[in-house]
Every structure is written in C-alpha cells, then in structure tokens.
Design a protein around this motif. Structure first.
Motif, PDB file in Angstrom:
ATOM      1  N   PRO A  43       7.579  -1.385  -5.651  1.00 39.19           N
ATOM      2  CA  PRO A  43       6.239  -1.658  -5.413  1.00 39.19           C
ATOM      3  C   PRO A  43       5.715  -1.308  -6.374  1.00 39.19           C
ATOM      4  O   PRO A  43       5.631  -0.757  -7.084  1.00 39.19           O
ATOM      5  CB  PRO A  43       5.530   0.015  -4.237  1.00 39.19           C
ATOM      6  N   LYS A  44       4.500  -2.498  -7.031  1.00 40.72           N
ATOM      7  CA  LYS A  44       3.447  -2.232  -7.838  1.00 40.72           C
ATOM      8  C   LYS A  44       2.416  -0.982  -8.146  1.00 40.72           C
ATOM      9  O   LYS A  44       2.018  -0.479  -6.767  1.00 40.72           O
ATOM     10  CB  LYS A  44       2.128  -3.329  -8.352  1.00 40.72           C
ATOM     11  N   LEU A  45       2.377  -0.318  -9.092  1.00 42.36           N
ATOM     12  CA  LEU A  45       1.721   0.206  -8.852  1.00 42.36           C
ATOM     13  C   LEU A  45       0.257   0.426  -8.823  1.00 42.36           C
ATOM     14  O   LEU A  45      -0.345   1.208  -8.046  1.00 42.36           O
ATOM     15  CB  LEU A  45       1.282   0.942 -10.787  1.00 42.36           C
ATOM     16  N   LYS A  46      -0.977  -0.626  -8.530  1.00 39.48           N
ATOM     17  CA  LYS A  46      -1.590  -1.148  -8.411  1.00 39.48           C
ATOM     18  C   LYS A  46      -1.701  -1.059  -6.649  1.00 39.48           C
ATOM     19  O   LYS A  46      -2.728  -0.038  -5.847  1.00 39.48           O
ATOM     20  CB  LYS A  46      -2.690  -2.322  -8.591  1.00 39.48           C
ATOM     21  N   ASP A  47      -0.592  -1.013  -6.130  1.00 37.56           N
ATOM     22  CA  ASP A  47      -0.104  -1.194  -4.549  1.00 37.56           C
ATOM     23  C   ASP A  47      -0.613   0.314  -4.225  1.00 37.56           C
ATOM     24  O   ASP A  47      -1.118   0.206  -2.717  1.00 37.56           O
ATOM     25  CB  ASP A  47       0.271  -1.955  -3.906  1.00 37.56           C
ATOM     26  N   ILE A  48       0.095   1.069  -4.913  1.00 32.90           N
ATOM     27  CA  ILE A  48       0.612   1.958  -4.561  1.00 32.90           C
ATOM     28  C   ILE A  48      -0.711   2.863  -4.410  1.00 32.90           C
ATOM     29  O   ILE A  48      -1.379   4.093  -3.962  1.00 32.90           O
ATOM     30  CB  ILE A  48       1.537   2.583  -5.480  1.00 32.90           C
ATOM     31  N   LEU A  49      -1.428   3.009  -5.457  1.00 32.15           N
ATOM     32  CA  LEU A  49      -3.014   3.282  -5.313  1.00 32.15           C
ATOM     33  C   LEU A  49      -4.268   2.980  -4.869  1.00 32.15           C
ATOM     34  O   LEU A  49      -4.465   3.729  -4.291  1.00 32.15           O
ATOM     35  CB  LEU A  49      -3.240   3.463  -7.475  1.00 32.15           C
ATOM     36  N   ARG A  50      -4.215   1.575  -4.619  1.00 28.39           N
ATOM     37  CA  ARG A  50      -5.267   1.248  -3.916  1.00 28.39           C
ATOM     38  C   ARG A  50      -5.268   0.923  -3.202  1.00 28.39           C
ATOM     39  O   ARG A  50      -6.431   0.246  -2.909  1.00 28.39           O
ATOM     40  CB  ARG A  50      -5.930  -0.040  -5.888  1.00 28.39           C
ATOM     41  N   LEU A  51      -4.298   0.692  -2.593  1.00 28.97           N
ATOM     42  CA  LEU A  51      -4.671   0.386  -1.193  1.00 28.97           C
ATOM     43  C   LEU A  51      -4.992   1.545   0.397  1.00 28.97           C
ATOM     44  O   LEU A  51      -4.304   2.869  -1.073  1.00 28.97           O
ATOM     45  CB  LEU A  51      -2.550  -0.209  -0.394  1.00 28.97           C
ATOM     46  N   SER A  52      -5.663   1.353   0.573  1.00 24.57           N
ATOM     47  CA  SER A  52      -5.870   2.069   1.968  1.00 24.57           C
ATOM     48  C   SER A  52      -4.751   2.965   2.839  1.00 24.57           C
ATOM     49  O   SER A  52      -3.672   2.247   2.964  1.00 24.57           O
ATOM     50  CB  SER A  52      -7.009   1.643   2.799  1.00 24.57           C
ATOM     51  N   ASP A  53      -5.169   4.245   3.038  1.00 31.58           N
ATOM     52  CA  ASP A  53      -3.886   4.797   4.043  1.00 31.58           C
ATOM     53  C   ASP A  53      -3.287   3.156   4.630  1.00 31.58           C
ATOM     54  O   ASP A  53      -2.120   3.767   5.218  1.00 31.58           O
ATOM     55  CB  ASP A  53      -4.188   6.404   4.716  1.00 31.58           C
TER      56      ASP A  53
END
Length: 294
Positions: A230-240
């Motif tokens: 998974p892309k880092l931005k998706d890991i970090l910026r998605l809500s729980d």
C-alpha cells in the motif's frame, strides 16, 4: 439694591464686572482615552475596530510600540489582519519578541526556501517557528539534510507542508525517518508527498505492523522496491474507518485488540532499550543510506 448686588455676583466676569475675590471655576478638558491612539494606529495598519480591540486585549501591559511592531512583521509576511491576529492569539509570546528577532527568524525561514504562500501557511500552521531557539532549528535542518538525505527542494516542500517537524527532538525525528526508510522501504520523495511527519510515530507504527501481520505489507529487500505494498499516503492519511475497510480489511474490534497487544509488547521492550541507551534501533544502518539511493 442688595438683591441687585447679589444677582450681579452670579454673573460671569465676561459681562465686564466681577466682585473682589471672584474667580470662575475652570474644568480640565477631557484627555484622550487610554489606548485610543494605539487603536487608531492598528486601524491604520488594516485592522478593523473589533480586531484592534482584540489585539489590545493581548498582553495589556505591553507597550504600544512592541505590539504594533509585532503586528507589522506578521502583516509583512503577507498574512491578512485576521490571520495575523489569530496567530498572535494562539501564541501571545510573539508580542514580547524584539522586532529584530522576528525579522531575523523570518529571514532564516526564507533562506530555507519558505517564501510567499508557503511561509504564510507554515506560520499559520505552526507559529512556534518564530519562538523556537535557533539551535533547535539548525539541529533539525542539519539532521534532515545530512542524515536523512532530503534534498534542498524536498526540505522546502517538507517544511511548507509539515513545519511542525522543526519542533521535534532530533533523535525522535531520526527514529521516525529510519523506521519508514529501512523498515517500510519508503524513499524520501514518497515521504514528502505523504506528509509523513504530520502523523505521530505511534500511529504510523500501529498501522504498518497491523498490515504486516495480516500479510498485507512486506518489507522490501535492500535496494529493491516493493511496488505492491500500500502507498504510504494511504496508510497515513485515511481515516480509521477507511483504513480498516480498504487496506487492512478488518474490523475496529480487531484493530483495537491488536493495539492493546502491541502496547504490551512495547512495554516489555522499552526498559531494555532505555538501559542500553538505544533510541535509534536502526542506527547501524545509517551508513547504508547512500547505497539504498542507488
């Protein structure tokens, strides 16, 4: 006759006659209200009457020259009157800073590449940039450039989107970077685009290890890129909610149970790490940064 004399005694001397010893009672003219001159000066700078009142309420004992100088420096950054006032309300200590210190710090931030809109956004997001000791700023910048190997352009973008990174203790900042670089196999440019340092390290680690233990994230071998992670931005910026639904494919209950288990594991490890003085578990790999960039 007596009545006429008494009546005449009440007339003012301007009528041409006054009894001996008579003098008019003079009243002092009302002076200017306290703060009216300062409020007028603030309005001349572009603050509304209501904004000037709010600004005068900050540090009431402060001299008018200091208040006006601080406001002027923030306006020179290109901030609106409301944005400058909001910044001073969040960090009133700026009003006590000598104007030359504010000018020097602004010049330092511009030398780091922050200018125009980037400087305005960074100042609004993190007003502590102006009060942070110069040595702290220099230490963080040196670490990001010399040990984390961010380019000058990447550093400029990093500070523009995550100015809070300068508030971090260098050793914690280095640990944050090392974990993502070595453990997750992510390069500097992707870190910048994902706004890595906006996410607390504990939250980053929770999400990464949860994906890893579910077989959804693999640490790439040295020198190789794992493109199906998974892309880092998706890991970090998605809500729980979205993280669990779209990436982890799990439930909130499972994730909460995992975080409690991980916290117990960390408690068992922390004492040993503190005794060894090891706050950078990947420090031995520092020298390999250049190799990974090839």
């Amino acid at each position: 006759m007596a009545a006429r004399v008494l009546h005449g005694c009440c007339r003012p001397a301007a009528a041409g006659w006054a009894p001996a010893g008579w003098a008019p009672v003079l009243r002092a003219a009302p002076g200017p209200c306290r703060g009216c001159g300062e409020a007028a000066a603030l309005r001349d700078m572009g603050f509304s009457e209501e904004q000037a009142r709010r600004l005068l309420g900050l540090q009431p004992r402060l001299g008018p020259q200091r208040r006006e100088a601080a406001a002027a420096q923030l306006l020179l950054l290109g901030l609106s009157a409301e944005a400058a006032l909001g910044l001073l309300e969040r960090l009133p200590a700026l009003l006590r800073m000598p104007p030359e210190r504010l000018r020097e710090r602004t010049a330092e931030l511009r030398r780091l590449g922050l200018d125009g809109g980037q400087l305005q956004r960074a100042a609004s997001r993190c007003p502590q940039l102006f009060t942070l000791p110069r040595r702290r700023v220099a230490a963080a910048v040196r670490l990001l450039r010399e040990r984390c190997l961010f380019t000058a352009e990447q550093l400029k973008e990093l500070l523009g989107t995550c100015p809070d990174v300068l508030l971090e203790e260098p050793r914690h900042l280095h640990l944050h970077f090392q974990y993502v670089y070595f453990r997750m196999g992510v390069r500097q440019q992707e870190m910048v685009k994902a706004r890595l340092f906006r996410t607390p390290f504990a939250e980053l680690r929770n999400r990464h290890i949860f994906l890893e233990r579910r077989g959804l994230y693999q640490t790439p071998l040295k020198g190789q890129a794992q493109t199906d992670n998974p892309k880092l931005k998706d890991i970090l910026r998605l809500s729980d909610k979205d993280f669990l639904a779209s990436l982890a494919r799990s439930t909130p209950e499972e994730y909460e149970a995992f975080k409690k288990l991980l916290a117990r594991e960390e408690e068992e490890e922390n004492a040993e790490k503190e005794e060894e003085g090891s706050d950078a578990p990947y420090a031995e790999e520092d020298e390999d940064l250049d190799e990974w960039r090839k």
